[in-house]
Every structure is written in structure tokens, then in C-alpha cells.
Design a protein around this motif. Structure first.
Motif, PDB file in Angstrom:
ATOM      1  N   LEU A   4       0.865  -1.175   0.000  1.00 43.89           N
ATOM      2  CA  LEU A   4       0.000   0.000   0.000  1.00 43.89           C
ATOM      3  C   LEU A   4       0.903   1.227   0.000  1.00 43.89           C
ATOM      4  O   LEU A   4       1.795   1.343   0.839  1.00 43.89           O
ATOM      5  CB  LEU A   4      -0.878   0.026   1.255  1.00 43.89           C
ATOM      6  CG  LEU A   4      -1.656   1.324   1.498  1.00 43.89           C
ATOM      7  CD1 LEU A   4      -2.812   1.436   0.516  1.00 43.89           C
ATOM      8  CD2 LEU A   4      -2.157   1.403   2.920  1.00 43.89           C
ATOM      9  N   HIS A   5       0.710   2.122  -0.959  1.00 43.34           N
ATOM     10  CA  HIS A   5       1.437   3.391  -1.002  1.00 43.34           C
ATOM     11  C   HIS A   5       0.383   4.484  -1.001  1.00 43.34           C
ATOM     12  O   HIS A   5      -0.472   4.526  -1.889  1.00 43.34           O
ATOM     13  CB  HIS A   5       2.316   3.471  -2.249  1.00 43.34           C
ATOM     14  CG  HIS A   5       3.153   4.695  -2.295  1.00 43.34           C
ATOM     15  ND1 HIS A   5       3.290   5.438  -3.432  1.00 43.34           N
ATOM     16  CD2 HIS A   5       3.898   5.318  -1.347  1.00 43.34           C
ATOM     17  CE1 HIS A   5       4.098   6.457  -3.182  1.00 43.34           C
ATOM     18  NE2 HIS A   5       4.463   6.413  -1.919  1.00 43.34           N
ATOM     19  N   ALA A   6       0.429   5.368   0.007  1.00 42.43           N
ATOM     20  CA  ALA A   6      -0.609   6.382   0.140  1.00 42.43           C
ATOM     21  C   ALA A   6      -0.014   7.743   0.470  1.00 42.43           C
ATOM     22  O   ALA A   6       1.014   7.835   1.152  1.00 42.43           O
ATOM     23  CB  ALA A   6      -1.598   5.976   1.229  1.00 42.43           C
ATOM     24  N   HIS A   7      -0.679   8.772  -0.023  1.00 44.23           N
ATOM     25  CA  HIS A   7      -0.393  10.155   0.342  1.00 44.23           C
ATOM     26  C   HIS A   7      -1.648  10.682   1.031  1.00 44.23           C
ATOM     27  O   HIS A   7      -2.734  10.672   0.442  1.00 44.23           O
ATOM     28  CB  HIS A   7      -0.065  10.997  -0.888  1.00 44.23           C
ATOM     29  CG  HIS A   7       1.275  10.709  -1.457  1.00 44.23           C
ATOM     30  ND1 HIS A   7       1.519   9.663  -2.305  1.00 44.23           N
ATOM     31  CD2 HIS A   7       2.463  11.326  -1.252  1.00 44.23           C
ATOM     32  CE1 HIS A   7       2.801   9.657  -2.631  1.00 44.23           C
ATOM     33  NE2 HIS A   7       3.398  10.651  -2.000  1.00 44.23           N
ATOM     34  N   VAL A   8      -1.484  11.129   2.266  1.00 42.11           N
ATOM     35  CA  VAL A   8      -2.600  11.595   3.078  1.00 42.11           C
ATOM     36  C   VAL A   8      -2.494  13.111   3.199  1.00 42.11           C
ATOM     37  O   VAL A   8      -1.441  13.639   3.557  1.00 42.11           O
ATOM     38  CB  VAL A   8      -2.570  10.945   4.475  1.00 42.11           C
ATOM     39  CG1 VAL A   8      -3.806  11.337   5.272  1.00 42.11           C
ATOM     40  CG2 VAL A   8      -2.463   9.424   4.364  1.00 42.11           C
ATOM     41  N   LEU A  30       1.969  -5.120   9.902  1.00 42.77           N
ATOM     42  CA  LEU A  30       2.508  -4.633   8.635  1.00 42.77           C
ATOM     43  C   LEU A  30       3.936  -4.134   8.801  1.00 42.77           C
ATOM     44  O   LEU A  30       4.343  -3.732   9.889  1.00 42.77           O
ATOM     45  CB  LEU A  30       1.629  -3.495   8.099  1.00 42.77           C
ATOM     46  CG  LEU A  30       0.180  -3.879   7.801  1.00 42.77           C
ATOM     47  CD1 LEU A  30      -0.649  -2.641   7.512  1.00 42.77           C
ATOM     48  CD2 LEU A  30       0.125  -4.862   6.642  1.00 42.77           C
ATOM     49  N   SER A  31       4.673  -4.126   7.715  1.00 40.21           N
ATOM     50  CA  SER A  31       6.019  -3.562   7.665  1.00 40.21           C
ATOM     51  C   SER A  31       5.985  -2.336   6.771  1.00 40.21           C
ATOM     52  O   SER A  31       5.110  -2.193   5.920  1.00 40.21           O
ATOM     53  CB  SER A  31       7.002  -4.580   7.077  1.00 40.21           C
ATOM     54  OG  SER A  31       7.043  -5.729   7.877  1.00 40.21           O
ATOM     55  N   GLY A  32       6.983  -1.443   6.940  1.00 34.00           N
ATOM     56  CA  GLY A  32       7.076  -0.286   6.069  1.00 34.00           C
ATOM     57  C   GLY A  32       7.502   0.956   6.799  1.00 34.00           C
ATOM     58  O   GLY A  32       8.226   0.895   7.793  1.00 34.00           O
ATOM     59  N   TRP A  33       6.999   2.102   6.331  1.00 35.95           N
ATOM     60  CA  TRP A  33       7.377   3.388   6.928  1.00 35.95           C
ATOM     61  C   TRP A  33       6.305   4.436   6.680  1.00 35.95           C
ATOM     62  O   TRP A  33       5.453   4.282   5.811  1.00 35.95           O
ATOM     63  CB  TRP A  33       8.730   3.874   6.410  1.00 35.95           C
ATOM     64  CG  TRP A  33       8.904   3.820   4.918  1.00 35.95           C
ATOM     65  CD1 TRP A  33       9.546   2.847   4.209  1.00 35.95           C
ATOM     66  CD2 TRP A  33       8.432   4.770   3.945  1.00 35.95           C
ATOM     67  NE1 TRP A  33       9.493   3.136   2.869  1.00 35.95           N
ATOM     68  CE2 TRP A  33       8.828   4.312   2.678  1.00 35.95           C
ATOM     69  CE3 TRP A  33       7.717   5.956   4.026  1.00 35.95           C
ATOM     70  CZ2 TRP A  33       8.536   4.998   1.501  1.00 35.95           C
ATOM     71  CZ3 TRP A  33       7.422   6.649   2.858  1.00 35.95           C
ATOM     72  CH2 TRP A  33       7.844   6.165   1.609  1.00 35.95           C
ATOM     73  N   VAL A  34       6.404   5.516   7.455  1.00 39.96           N
ATOM     74  CA  VAL A  34       5.548   6.689   7.309  1.00 39.96           C
ATOM     75  C   VAL A  34       6.453   7.905   7.452  1.00 39.96           C
ATOM     76  O   VAL A  34       7.399   7.891   8.239  1.00 39.96           O
ATOM     77  CB  VAL A  34       4.403   6.695   8.354  1.00 39.96           C
ATOM     78  CG1 VAL A  34       4.928   6.634   9.775  1.00 39.96           C
ATOM     79  CG2 VAL A  34       3.476   7.884   8.155  1.00 39.96           C
ATOM     80  N   ARG A  35       6.191   8.953   6.664  1.00 37.60           N
ATOM     81  CA  ARG A  35       7.017  10.162   6.761  1.00 37.60           C
ATOM     82  C   ARG A  35       6.217  11.392   6.355  1.00 37.60           C
ATOM     83  O   ARG A  35       5.249  11.302   5.609  1.00 37.60           O
ATOM     84  CB  ARG A  35       8.263  10.043   5.892  1.00 37.60           C
ATOM     85  CG  ARG A  35       7.982   9.976   4.406  1.00 37.60           C
ATOM     86  CD  ARG A  35       9.261   9.789   3.623  1.00 37.60           C
ATOM     87  NE  ARG A  35       8.994   9.587   2.205  1.00 37.60           N
ATOM     88  CZ  ARG A  35       9.903   9.187   1.342  1.00 37.60           C
ATOM     89  NH1 ARG A  35      11.138   8.941   1.739  1.00 37.60           N
ATOM     90  NH2 ARG A  35       9.593   9.034   0.076  1.00 37.60           N
ATOM     91  N   VAL A  44       2.820   7.128   3.202  1.00 41.55           N
ATOM     92  CA  VAL A  44       2.842   5.822   3.864  1.00 41.55           C
ATOM     93  C   VAL A  44       3.173   4.752   2.841  1.00 41.55           C
ATOM     94  O   VAL A  44       2.586   4.725   1.747  1.00 41.55           O
ATOM     95  CB  VAL A  44       1.471   5.490   4.507  1.00 41.55           C
ATOM     96  CG1 VAL A  44       1.504   4.136   5.189  1.00 41.55           C
ATOM     97  CG2 VAL A  44       1.034   6.578   5.469  1.00 41.55           C
ATOM     98  N   LEU A  45       4.102   3.869   3.183  1.00 45.43           N
ATOM     99  CA  LEU A  45       4.389   2.682   2.384  1.00 45.43           C
ATOM    100  C   LEU A  45       4.316   1.495   3.334  1.00 45.43           C
ATOM    101  O   LEU A  45       5.054   1.444   4.321  1.00 45.43           O
ATOM    102  CB  LEU A  45       5.773   2.746   1.735  1.00 45.43           C
ATOM    103  CG  LEU A  45       6.088   1.549   0.843  1.00 45.43           C
ATOM    104  CD1 LEU A  45       5.369   1.687  -0.493  1.00 45.43           C
ATOM    105  CD2 LEU A  45       7.566   1.394   0.625  1.00 45.43           C
TER     106      LEU A  45
END
Length: 93
Positions: A4-8, A30-35, A44-45
Motif C-alpha cells: 500500500l502506497h498512500a499520500h494523506v 505490517l512492515s514499512g514506513w511513514v514520513r 505511507v508505504l
């Protein structure tokens, strides 16, 4: 692995959105990152189970209590990279 790749966008910086997102993603396994992005959005990825990713997407529309989410733009990301480990807050870009 599903991604999931999102722009909020909205009032999503300075309201604990990244920390809240990390907590939700970890709870969902889940694994990934937020910035934060310099334009005021949060990116968010996340990788993991499709059901958990859909749940995270729904949660991103709500956000933490002091946020105001105007949009969650989700894009498709090809699953070509390595599996991410853990979920962390990445530096602002």
C-alpha cells in the motif's frame, strides 16, 4: 507481498499522525514506513497481508483525534523490492 502506497492530505502534520500510523501498522502486523512531506502531506508505504492493508487504508481516512483527513490517495506499487522489516517513522523529504 502486497503493498500500500498512500499520500494523506489535510491537517496531518503536527497532530501525531506518523506515530499513530506506526502504531496502527504494527498492530496490524505490517512492515514499512511513514514520513512527512515538505508539502504538508504524509506518505505511507506498507507491506503485508491484503486484509491488513485495506484496514490500514480505512484507518488512514480517520487518523488520530486531532487530525483532519481530506484525502487518501492510494497508488499501486509493483512488488519488486525486498521485504521490509518492521514499521518505522522515516525522515521528512
Amino acid at each position: 507481498m502486497n503493498i500500500l502506497h498512500a499520500h494523506v492530505s489535510g491537517r496531518v502534520q503536527g497532530v501525531y499522525f506518523r506515530g499513530w500510523t506506526r502504531s496502527q501498522a504494527q498492530r496490524l502486523g505490517l512492515s514499512g514506513w511513514v514520513r512527512n512531506l515538505r508539502d504538508g502531506q504524509v506518505e505511507v508505504l506498507a507491506q503485508g497481508d491484503e486484509t491488513a492493508l485495506r484496514e490500514l487504508e480505512k484507518l488512514l481516512w480517520k487518523g488520530p483525534s486531532f487530525s483532519r483527513v481530506d484525502d487518501v490517495a492510494v497508488s499501486t506499487v509493483p512488488d519488486e523490492g525486498p521485504t521490509l522489516e518492521g514499521f518505522h517513522i522515516a525522515p521528512t523529504v
